[in-house]
Design a protein around this motif. Structure first.
Motif, PDB file in Angstrom:
ATOM      1  N   LYS A 203     -15.128  16.644 -30.713  1.00 43.90           N
ATOM      2  CA  LYS A 203     -15.076  15.275 -31.225  1.00 43.90           C
ATOM      3  C   LYS A 203     -15.067  15.262 -32.756  1.00 43.90           C
ATOM      4  CE  LYS A 203     -15.036  13.352 -27.211  1.00 43.90           C
ATOM      5  NZ  LYS A 203     -16.161  12.564 -26.737  1.00 43.90           N
ATOM      6  N   PHE A 204     -15.837  16.158 -33.353  1.00 47.40           N
ATOM      7  CA  PHE A 204     -15.876  16.233 -34.810  1.00 47.40           C
ATOM      8  C   PHE A 204     -14.686  17.027 -35.351  1.00 47.40           C
ATOM      9  CE2 PHE A 204     -20.364  15.551 -33.676  1.00 47.40           C
ATOM     10  CZ  PHE A 204     -20.667  14.474 -34.498  1.00 47.40           C
ATOM     11  N   ASN A 205     -14.327  18.082 -34.638  1.00 44.89           N
ATOM     12  CA  ASN A 205     -13.249  18.948 -35.104  1.00 44.89           C
ATOM     13  C   ASN A 205     -11.912  18.193 -35.218  1.00 44.89           C
ATOM     14  OD1 ASN A 205     -12.639  21.948 -35.634  1.00 44.89           O
ATOM     15  ND2 ASN A 205     -11.022  21.396 -34.195  1.00 44.89           N
ATOM     16  N   SER A 206     -11.711  17.225 -34.331  1.00 41.27           N
ATOM     17  CA  SER A 206     -10.452  16.480 -34.322  1.00 41.27           C
ATOM     18  C   SER A 206     -10.465  15.257 -35.238  1.00 41.27           C
ATOM     19  CB  SER A 206     -10.117  16.036 -32.895  1.00 41.27           C
ATOM     20  OG  SER A 206     -11.104  15.144 -32.405  1.00 41.27           O
ATOM     21  N   HIS A 207     -11.602  14.974 -35.869  1.00 40.65           N
ATOM     22  CA  HIS A 207     -11.714  13.775 -36.703  1.00 40.65           C
ATOM     23  C   HIS A 207     -11.223  14.065 -38.115  1.00 40.65           C
ATOM     24  CE1 HIS A 207     -13.286  10.224 -38.651  1.00 40.65           C
ATOM     25  NE2 HIS A 207     -13.648   9.738 -37.473  1.00 40.65           N
ATOM     26  N   SER A 208     -10.352  13.225 -38.620  1.00 42.09           N
ATOM     27  CA  SER A 208      -9.699  13.473 -39.912  1.00 42.09           C
ATOM     28  C   SER A 208     -10.664  13.437 -41.098  1.00 42.09           C
ATOM     29  CB  SER A 208      -8.584  12.448 -40.139  1.00 42.09           C
ATOM     30  OG  SER A 208      -9.111  11.122 -40.171  1.00 42.09           O
ATOM     31  N   LEU A 209     -11.805  12.767 -40.967  1.00 35.28           N
ATOM     32  CA  LEU A 209     -12.747  12.671 -42.088  1.00 35.28           C
ATOM     33  C   LEU A 209     -13.748  13.815 -42.138  1.00 35.28           C
ATOM     34  CD1 LEU A 209     -13.586   8.844 -42.206  1.00 35.28           C
ATOM     35  CD2 LEU A 209     -11.959  10.125 -43.594  1.00 35.28           C
ATOM     36  N   ILE A 210     -13.757  14.655 -41.110  1.00 30.39           N
ATOM     37  CA  ILE A 210     -14.706  15.771 -41.075  1.00 30.39           C
ATOM     38  C   ILE A 210     -14.065  17.000 -41.719  1.00 30.39           C
ATOM     39  CG2 ILE A 210     -16.046  17.311 -39.605  1.00 30.39           C
ATOM     40  CD1 ILE A 210     -17.036  14.355 -39.789  1.00 30.39           C
ATOM     41  N   ASP A 211     -14.767  17.553 -42.725  1.00 30.80           N
ATOM     42  CA  ASP A 211     -14.226  18.677 -43.496  1.00 30.80           C
ATOM     43  C   ASP A 211     -14.700  20.036 -42.995  1.00 30.80           C
ATOM     44  OD1 ASP A 211     -12.766  17.161 -45.621  1.00 30.80           O
ATOM     45  OD2 ASP A 211     -14.780  16.361 -45.984  1.00 30.80           O
ATOM     46  N   GLY A 212     -15.865  20.099 -42.380  1.00 32.61           N
ATOM     47  CA  GLY A 212     -16.372  21.384 -41.919  1.00 32.61           C
ATOM     48  C   GLY A 212     -17.582  21.213 -41.024  1.00 32.61           C
ATOM     49  N   ILE A 213     -17.817  22.225 -40.194  1.00 33.86           N
ATOM     50  CA  ILE A 213     -18.890  22.182 -39.200  1.00 33.86           C
ATOM     51  C   ILE A 213     -19.725  23.455 -39.288  1.00 33.86           C
ATOM     52  CG2 ILE A 213     -19.411  22.037 -36.722  1.00 33.86           C
ATOM     53  CD1 ILE A 213     -16.597  20.733 -36.399  1.00 33.86           C
TER      54      ILE A 213
ATOM     55  N   TYR B  15     -21.957  34.609 -28.464  1.00 31.45           N
ATOM     56  CA  TYR B  15     -21.349  33.854 -27.372  1.00 31.45           C
ATOM     57  C   TYR B  15     -20.765  32.541 -27.885  1.00 31.45           C
ATOM     58  CZ  TYR B  15     -20.854  31.255 -23.011  1.00 31.45           C
ATOM     59  OH  TYR B  15     -20.359  30.507 -21.965  1.00 31.45           O
ATOM     60  N   CYS B  16     -21.513  31.878 -28.749  1.00 31.36           N
ATOM     61  CA  CYS B  16     -21.042  30.622 -29.314  1.00 31.36           C
ATOM     62  C   CYS B  16     -19.768  30.843 -30.137  1.00 31.36           C
ATOM     63  CB  CYS B  16     -22.140  30.005 -30.178  1.00 31.36           C
ATOM     64  SG  CYS B  16     -21.892  28.255 -30.532  1.00 31.36           S
TER      65      CYS B  16
ATOM     66  N   ASP C 105     -19.354  28.536 -39.762  1.00 30.70           N
ATOM     67  CA  ASP C 105     -20.140  29.664 -39.262  1.00 30.70           C
ATOM     68  C   ASP C 105     -21.100  29.188 -38.187  1.00 30.70           C
ATOM     69  OD1 ASP C 105     -21.009  32.253 -39.029  1.00 30.70           O
ATOM     70  OD2 ASP C 105     -21.662  32.466 -41.104  1.00 30.70           O
ATOM     71  N   VAL C 106     -21.607  30.147 -37.422  1.00 26.02           N
ATOM     72  CA  VAL C 106     -22.691  29.914 -36.472  1.00 26.02           C
ATOM     73  C   VAL C 106     -23.871  30.707 -36.997  1.00 26.02           C
ATOM     74  CG1 VAL C 106     -23.468  30.091 -34.085  1.00 26.02           C
ATOM     75  CG2 VAL C 106     -21.034  29.722 -34.586  1.00 26.02           C
ATOM     76  N   ILE C 107     -24.979  30.036 -37.298  1.00 33.41           N
ATOM     77  CA  ILE C 107     -26.109  30.717 -37.923  1.00 33.41           C
ATOM     78  C   ILE C 107     -27.354  30.614 -37.048  1.00 33.41           C
ATOM     79  CG2 ILE C 107     -25.157  30.292 -40.216  1.00 33.41           C
ATOM     80  CD1 ILE C 107     -27.317  28.175 -40.613  1.00 33.41           C
ATOM     81  N   CYS C 108     -28.305  31.437 -37.363  1.00 32.11           N
ATOM     82  CA  CYS C 108     -29.526  31.547 -36.565  1.00 32.11           C
ATOM     83  C   CYS C 108     -30.481  30.391 -36.839  1.00 32.11           C
ATOM     84  CB  CYS C 108     -30.216  32.871 -36.868  1.00 32.11           C
ATOM     85  SG  CYS C 108     -31.654  33.203 -35.839  1.00 32.11           S
TER      86      CYS C 108
END
Length: 248
Positions: free
Chosen positions: A47-57, A68-69, A83-86
């Motif tokens: 949902k966030f990845n496809s939104h034009s106003l979202i720059d990064g996750i 796994y993630c 990134d995926v962080i702890c």
């Protein structure tokens, strides 16, 4: 108005995915349970990845699930994840780890950049809510997604005896995303650490604790957090209904 135009800020999403599934009664953490051949967390991220106003996750999860993630992100071709962080020892500390990563390693302008903090197991979020949350944060400095209370709210004492009935029209359920100017939430976390507070309920509680006036953005009751088996089956039912109506 704190931010003048789109060139002055970036919108980052911090997705907290630290659950272990204890209340779900499942060996698989709830964020990785599948609906329509997709883990719940992927439904959320998309949902966030496809939104034009979202720059990064940024995704925060337990150490043992990081690889796994990352494999899921590759599998489903998610392209906005930095990134995926702890995570940390508590939900608050996990969010802090994500905020610290954004503040120190990603953001070029924390005075104006916005961070939307969201639960990995809250997949029914739409473009409208993301838009309105960002707009509220631009105008007021923060935004807490809330839904109207739809049942009678009562206050009880320590023995469970009713003290008073609360006016339902004045009550809201705090949900997510909870959105802040990056510098503000970073500074609030620093104060909490200094005060040895490491287990606050959510970011709204933390910000309120340190004197920030909070503003709300109304959302639908369907914006549920999947915590129990009932929640999971509710999401499955809503997903199928929305999919058939081509709304999901």
């Amino acid at each position: 108005m704190r931010i003048i135009n789109r060139e002055n800020y970036m919108n980052y999403v911090l997705i907290f995915a630290g659950g272990v599934g204890s209340r779900m009664g499942s060996k698989t953490p709830k964020q990785f349970l599948q609906v329509d051949d997709r883990p719940i967390i992927i439904h959320t991220i998309e949902k966030f990845n496809s939104h034009s106003l979202i720059d990064g996750i940024i995704i925060v999860c337990k150490k043992e699930y990081i690889n796994y993630c990352k494999s899921l992100i590759n599998k489903f071709k998610i392209n906005k994840v930095y990134d995926v962080i702890c995570g940390g020892t508590t939900g608050q500390m996990s969010i802090y780890n994500g905020i610290e990563f954004l503040y120190k390693s990603i953001s070029k302008n924390p005075n104006t950049d916005i961070v939307l903090i969201h639960d990995g197991v809250r997949p029914i979020i739409n473009k409208y809510l993301i838009n309105k949350s960002i707009e509220c944060t631009i105008k007021n400095g923060n935004s807490i997604a809330v839904s109207k209370a739809i049942e009678t709210i009562i206050k009880v004492d320590s023995h469970g005896n009713l003290i008073e009935t609360v006016d339902r029209s004045m009550c809201r359920n705090a949900k997510a995303p909870q959105c802040f100017i990056l510098k503000d939430i970073w500074e609030a976390h620093q104060k909490a650490l200094s005060d040895n507070k490491r287990d606050m309920t959510d970011s709204a509680t933390l910000m309120s604790e340190y004197g920030y006036k909070l503003f709300t953005t109304e959302c639908n009751a369907e914006n549920i957090k999947i915590t129990t088996p009932v929640d999971y089956y509710m999401f499955r039912g809503m997903y199928e209904a929305m999919k058939n109506a081509e709304e999901f």
